[in-house]
Motif scaffolding. Structure first.
Motif, PDB file in Angstrom:
ATOM      1  N   THR A   1       1.450  11.222   4.639  1.00  0.00           N
ATOM      2  CA  THR A   1       1.433   9.989   3.857  1.00  0.00           C
ATOM      3  C   THR A   1       1.862  10.310   2.428  1.00  0.00           C
ATOM      4  O   THR A   1       1.819  11.479   1.997  1.00  0.00           O
ATOM      5  CB  THR A   1       0.028   9.355   3.808  1.00  0.00           C
ATOM      6  OG1 THR A   1      -0.849  10.286   3.164  1.00  0.00           O
ATOM      7  CG2 THR A   1      -0.480   9.022   5.214  1.00  0.00           C
TER       8      THR A   1
ATOM      9  N   ASN B   1       0.863  -1.189   0.000  1.00  0.00           N
ATOM     10  CA  ASN B   1       0.000   0.000   0.000  1.00  0.00           C
ATOM     11  C   ASN B   1       0.896   1.234   0.000  1.00  0.00           C
ATOM     12  O   ASN B   1       1.162   1.840   1.035  1.00  0.00           O
ATOM     13  CB  ASN B   1      -0.928  -0.026   1.220  1.00  0.00           C
ATOM     14  CG  ASN B   1      -1.933   1.118   1.162  1.00  0.00           C
ATOM     15  OD1 ASN B   1      -1.882   1.982   0.278  1.00  0.00           O
ATOM     16  ND2 ASN B   1      -2.849   1.133   2.123  1.00  0.00           N
ATOM     17  N   ARG B   2       1.367   1.588  -1.185  1.00  0.00           N
ATOM     18  CA  ARG B   2       2.352   2.668  -1.321  1.00  0.00           C
ATOM     19  C   ARG B   2       1.847   3.989  -0.741  1.00  0.00           C
ATOM     20  O   ARG B   2       2.590   4.705  -0.077  1.00  0.00           O
ATOM     21  CB  ARG B   2       2.705   2.881  -2.801  1.00  0.00           C
ATOM     22  CG  ARG B   2       3.483   1.742  -3.421  1.00  0.00           C
ATOM     23  CD  ARG B   2       3.568   1.916  -4.926  1.00  0.00           C
ATOM     24  NE  ARG B   2       4.363   0.848  -5.524  1.00  0.00           N
ATOM     25  CZ  ARG B   2       5.681   0.910  -5.737  1.00  0.00           C
ATOM     26  NH1 ARG B   2       6.359   1.991  -5.422  1.00  0.00           N
ATOM     27  NH2 ARG B   2       6.322  -0.105  -6.268  1.00  0.00           N
ATOM     28  N   ASP B   3       0.583   4.299  -1.034  1.00  0.00           N
ATOM     29  CA  ASP B   3       0.043   5.598  -0.612  1.00  0.00           C
ATOM     30  C   ASP B   3      -0.027   5.743   0.907  1.00  0.00           C
ATOM     31  O   ASP B   3      -0.136   6.848   1.424  1.00  0.00           O
ATOM     32  CB  ASP B   3      -1.345   5.825  -1.230  1.00  0.00           C
ATOM     33  CG  ASP B   3      -1.244   6.301  -2.679  1.00  0.00           C
ATOM     34  OD1 ASP B   3      -0.108   6.606  -3.125  1.00  0.00           O
ATOM     35  OD2 ASP B   3      -2.286   6.360  -3.351  1.00  0.00           O
ATOM     36  N   ALA B   4       0.041   4.622   1.623  1.00  0.00           N
ATOM     37  CA  ALA B   4      -0.048   4.673   3.088  1.00  0.00           C
ATOM     38  C   ALA B   4       1.325   4.885   3.735  1.00  0.00           C
ATOM     39  O   ALA B   4       1.412   5.131   4.939  1.00  0.00           O
ATOM     40  CB  ALA B   4      -0.668   3.369   3.611  1.00  0.00           C
TER      41      ALA B   4
ATOM     42  N   ALA C   1       0.165   9.576  -0.105  1.00  0.00           N
ATOM     43  CA  ALA C   1      -1.047  10.115  -0.756  1.00  0.00           C
ATOM     44  C   ALA C   1      -1.114  11.632  -0.576  1.00  0.00           C
ATOM     45  O   ALA C   1      -1.413  12.363  -1.519  1.00  0.00           O
ATOM     46  CB  ALA C   1      -2.297   9.446  -0.183  1.00  0.00           C
ATOM     47  N   GLU C   2      -0.812  12.118   0.630  1.00  0.00           N
ATOM     48  CA  GLU C   2      -0.833  13.575   0.886  1.00  0.00           C
ATOM     49  C   GLU C   2       0.268  14.285   0.109  1.00  0.00           C
ATOM     50  O   GLU C   2       0.061  15.375  -0.438  1.00  0.00           O
ATOM     51  CB  GLU C   2      -0.607  13.854   2.371  1.00  0.00           C
ATOM     52  CG  GLU C   2      -1.811  13.729   3.265  1.00  0.00           C
ATOM     53  CD  GLU C   2      -1.424  14.068   4.698  1.00  0.00           C
ATOM     54  OE1 GLU C   2      -1.592  15.231   5.101  1.00  0.00           O
ATOM     55  OE2 GLU C   2      -0.919  13.159   5.396  1.00  0.00           O
TER      56      GLU C   2
ATOM     57  N   TRP D   1       8.598   9.124  -5.866  1.00  0.00           N
ATOM     58  CA  TRP D   1       7.893   7.845  -5.816  1.00  0.00           C
ATOM     59  C   TRP D   1       7.928   7.108  -7.145  1.00  0.00           C
ATOM     60  O   TRP D   1       7.406   6.030  -7.288  1.00  0.00           O
ATOM     61  CB  TRP D   1       6.443   8.035  -5.362  1.00  0.00           C
ATOM     62  CG  TRP D   1       5.695   9.092  -6.154  1.00  0.00           C
ATOM     63  CD1 TRP D   1       5.140   8.928  -7.398  1.00  0.00           C
ATOM     64  CD2 TRP D   1       5.449  10.452  -5.754  1.00  0.00           C
ATOM     65  NE1 TRP D   1       4.571  10.119  -7.800  1.00  0.00           N
ATOM     66  CE2 TRP D   1       4.722  11.071  -6.809  1.00  0.00           C
ATOM     67  CE3 TRP D   1       5.751  11.190  -4.619  1.00  0.00           C
ATOM     68  CZ2 TRP D   1       4.326  12.408  -6.761  1.00  0.00           C
ATOM     69  CZ3 TRP D   1       5.345  12.524  -4.575  1.00  0.00           C
ATOM     70  CH2 TRP D   1       4.638  13.116  -5.631  1.00  0.00           C
TER      71      TRP D   1
ATOM     72  N   SER E   1       4.404   6.600   5.252  1.00  0.00           N
ATOM     73  CA  SER E   1       4.453   7.956   5.797  1.00  0.00           C
ATOM     74  C   SER E   1       5.871   8.393   6.111  1.00  0.00           C
ATOM     75  O   SER E   1       6.759   7.575   6.379  1.00  0.00           O
ATOM     76  CB  SER E   1       3.559   8.070   7.036  1.00  0.00           C
ATOM     77  OG  SER E   1       4.113   7.339   8.095  1.00  0.00           O
TER      78      SER E   1
ATOM     79  N   LYS F   1       1.518  13.565  -2.647  1.00  0.00           N
ATOM     80  CA  LYS F   1       1.171  13.659  -4.068  1.00  0.00           C
ATOM     81  C   LYS F   1       0.261  14.851  -4.370  1.00  0.00           C
ATOM     82  O   LYS F   1       0.174  15.279  -5.521  1.00  0.00           O
ATOM     83  CB  LYS F   1       0.507  12.355  -4.540  1.00  0.00           C
ATOM     84  CG  LYS F   1       1.509  11.207  -4.700  1.00  0.00           C
ATOM     85  CD  LYS F   1       0.820   9.909  -5.105  1.00  0.00           C
ATOM     86  CE  LYS F   1       1.844   8.814  -5.380  1.00  0.00           C
ATOM     87  NZ  LYS F   1       1.204   7.493  -5.584  1.00  0.00           N
ATOM     88  N   THR F   2      -0.392  15.398  -3.356  1.00  0.00           N
ATOM     89  CA  THR F   2      -1.254  16.564  -3.587  1.00  0.00           C
ATOM     90  C   THR F   2      -0.474  17.876  -3.545  1.00  0.00           C
ATOM     91  O   THR F   2      -0.994  18.928  -3.896  1.00  0.00           O
ATOM     92  CB  THR F   2      -2.380  16.658  -2.520  1.00  0.00           C
ATOM     93  OG1 THR F   2      -1.799  16.968  -1.251  1.00  0.00           O
ATOM     94  CG2 THR F   2      -3.179  15.364  -2.422  1.00  0.00           C
TER      95      THR F   2
END
Ligand SMILES: Nc1nc2c(c(=O)[nH]1)N[C@H]1C(S)=C(S)[C@@H](COP(=O)(O)O)O[C@H]1N2
Ligand SMILES: [Mo]
Length: 403
Positions: free
Chosen positions: A116, A98-101, A118-119, A218, A103, A121-122
């Motif tokens: 994380t 789970n790459r996006d998880a 995911a964050e 990433w 941190s 990437k924003t």
């Protein structure tokens, strides 16, 4: 195979592709070549099992080197041919589930916290081509035989990273705190039990100005970052020696002092011969100007008299390349080579080529690069205990036979 360099050349023709290159390598690395030939029988380690075994020399499970003959004339090094250097066993592949998880903790900013992937990437995305090179690349040419992997030229490659600029992350967290002098990255490997964590932890500090170019990446060469190269997330510090590019990065800290980890305090220091490594000696940070020839090479057997394209790679750390000269007489005379292919920016390497006529005989081919600040690649290596930062054009010369 103990000392392949003593085998007559006709054995090269009947050997496997792997043995063939190893024999060739023995020709230009001297004593180091013998060790490389011995290493050639090792299989790829599981975490890098997807790599091209034909293109790589397996020194150990944590040290894979690209064969000199495998560097083509394109700019980008294919991921499956890129060298690997792991100081610790690679983390469990489950960290990619789970790459996006994943941190990373950011400290030394006004609002420190964990983010994380995911964050991250924003917060922005940039893509940059860099030379990734182990500071021990070229150690195999040191006559002093420093301890460590006797890399020839293949602990290096040029790859494209995508990720968020670190400065965006810092801005999102309110900016740097006062007194931030270093950017410190910490690797996420599981540490072996029963030893002082600081003796094994992969944690490096670079001057804080490196933040301007740094990425939390990433993606490499258009694919999600592999475990072998630091996935899910890596700190990329363009123009700095490989060790500063922290894989599986779990903490980024802006600190007033350098990391106390052994790999920072004593490892990777330019320690004078006969001295003891110590924190007051220069660390391996920015890369210097360097080039080498990737063809023609002696491992292909004798060349026919006539025209050949002498080609290779050149890079200038953070400064890029202005030009490259080539010599076919061991450095007595030089001619300007042509920079070929796309220019992917100051941190990438440039390919160069020079057409020359070679008559029957033995020829010593050398290359010498100049960076955009006018620094010229040195003739001699800077002697040091660890065998770091070898950019000597003389050490990287190749001897070819024309018959
Ligand atoms: N976490 C972590 N990062 C690391 C290392 C490591 O062992 N662990 N090795 C460093 C060294 S010494 C080098 S040369 C490069 C190698 O990068 P590569 O294996 O992707 O080629 O990663 C650097 N970053
Ligand atoms: Mo390295």
């Amino acid at each position: 195979m103990k000392d392949s360099s003593t085998l007559p050349r006709r054995h090269v023709l009947v050997g496997s592709a792997a043995a063939l290159s190893a024999l060739g390598l023995a020709g230009w690395t001297g004593s180091a070549g013998a060790q490389q030939a011995a290493a050639v029988t090792k299989p790829l380690p599981a975490y890098a099992g997807w790599k091209s075994s034909d293109a790589l020399i397996v020194h150990s499970s944590g040290t894979l080197e690209t064969r000199r003959s495998a560097f083509g004339t394109s700019v980008i090094t294919p991921s499956n041919q890129l060298y690997v250097r792991n100081n610790l066993p690679a983390p469990d592949a489950a960290i990619l589930d789970n790459r996006d998880a994943w941190s990373v903790t950011v400290e030394g900013v006004k609002n420190p916290r964990s983010l994380t992937l995911a964050e991250l990437k924003t917060l922005g995305v940039e893509t940059v081509a860099t030379v990734l090179q182990c500071s021990g690349n070229g150690r195999g040419f040191f006559p002093s035989k420093p301890s460590g992997t006797p890399w020839s030229v293949g602990a290096a490659g040029c790859v494209v990273w995508s990720g968020v600029p670190l400065r965006n992350v810092v801005a999102a967290l309110g900016g740097l705190t006062d007194g931030a002098a270093y950017l410190t990255g910490t690797g996420g490997e599981k540490l072996p039990e029963g030893v002082d964590p600081l003796s094994v932890l992969v944690e490096r500090s670079v001057p804080v100005k490196a933040m301007d170019d740094a990425l939390l990446a990433w993606e490499m060469n258009g694919e999600p970052l592999s475990l072998a190269h630091g996935g899910p997330l890596r700190l990329v510090v363009p123009g700095y020696q490989g060790v500063n590019n922290i894989k599986y990065v779990k903490r980024v800290a802006f600190t007033s002092a350098q990391s106390q980890a052994r790999i920072m305090s004593h490892g990777y220091r330019m320690s004078p011969p006969g001295s003891k490594a110590s924190p007051d000696q220069p660390s391996v940070w920015e890369m210097g100007v360097k080039s080498w020839i990737n063809g023609p090479l002696p491992d292909k057997g004798a060349l026919k008299p006539g025209q050949v394209q002498v080609h290779g790679v050149a890079f200038g750390g953070t400064r890029g390349i202005k030009g490259v000269e080539v010599s076919v007489d061991g450095g007595k005379t030089w001619q300007a080579a042509k920079l070929i292919g796309p220019d992917l920016g100051p941190f990438a390497w440039r390919q160069f080529a020079l057409p020359v006529r070679l008559e029957a005989g033995t020829h010593v081919l050398a290359s010498r690069a100049t960076d955009t600040a006018g620094n010229v690649q040195a003739e001699q290596r800077e002697e040091n205990l660890g065998g770091y930062n070898n950019a000597s054009w003389r050490d990287h010369a190749v001897t070819v036979t024309v018959a």
